[in-house]
Design a protein around this motif. Structure first.
Motif: not given
Length: 233
Positions: A207-229
């Protein structure tokens, strides 16, 4: 959602849902000092908020989390499951990771503490009414923290529908960057970024950027601490 006459612009219609009458009165007073806004209804619990919003069809609902009979997050999920739902800004007195994450998961377009300034509230209403999400960098940081230490999930197959540049844009959105900041980082025009953002949301059914942020982390595209898939590497 409200219609205006031909000679006057439409006002942003707002419903306030909170179990404290004094707080509702204070929010109404702040909102109605703005010439482009109008409070069209109030509710004292989540169930009433759903009923009032469905009947009056506001542009924006200010939704308290802790309410009797039905909490604000349940009401948010219920409203957002209906056609043409309002935009929802979640209000809370509790600045906790759990509340923040639950609000974003429920589909809220914004998250505000009740101690936020009147100016911040008004800005938030205008932002979400315009179809954007209130994505404060501080909120993004809290989302990152919420995912810290979680095992990395297998990237969902729909990520493969994104182009490499769309993946880049999604990653930068997940870092809390505005369109202008993304444009500068990728050395492209802001209009180009807007097009990429729209395509990312459409392809991932977000729906919007908020959902995009949640999706990016839940999908593993972005990792906490600055990493990425390693997707699209």
């Amino acid at each position: 959602m409200n219609e205006a006459g031909a000679d006057s612009p439409a006002k942003i219609s707002v419903v306030i849902a909170d179990d404290q009458r004094m707080l509702r009165a204070g929010l109404r007073m702040v909102i109605e000092t703005e010439p482009d806004m109008n409070v069209i209804g109030e509710a004292s619990d989540g169930a009433e908020a759903v009923s009032v919003a469905r009947r009056l069809r506001p542009d924006v609902v200010l939704m308290d989390i802790a309410m009797p009979r039905q909490d604000g997050l349940t009401a948010t999920r219920t409203l957002l499951s209906t056609p043409n739902p309002p935009r929802i800004i979640v209000l809370t007195t509790f600045d906790t990771d759990e509340n923040l994450y639950r609000a974003l998961q429920a589909g809220a377009s914004g998250f505000l503490l009740k101690v936020s300034s009147p100016e911040h509230l008004i800005t938030a209403i205008r932002v979400v009414a315009a179809g954007e999400a209130l994505l404060d960098p501080a909120v993004t940081t809290r989302v990152i923290s919420a995912f810290a230490g979680r095992p990395g999930p297998v990237p969902p197959p729909e990520l493969n529908d994104l182009t490499p540049r769309e993946i880049d844009v999604l990653r930068l959105m997940a870092r809390g960057m505005s369109n202008g900041e993304i444009a500068a980082a990728l050395t492209v025009g802001e209009a180009t970024v807007k097009t990429h953002v729209a395509r990312v949301l459409m392809k991932l059914d977000l729906r919007d950027r908020v959902q995009a942020v949640v999706y990016a982390y839940e999908s593993g595209l972005i990792r906490a601490g600055g990493g990425q898939s390693s997707v699209r590497q």
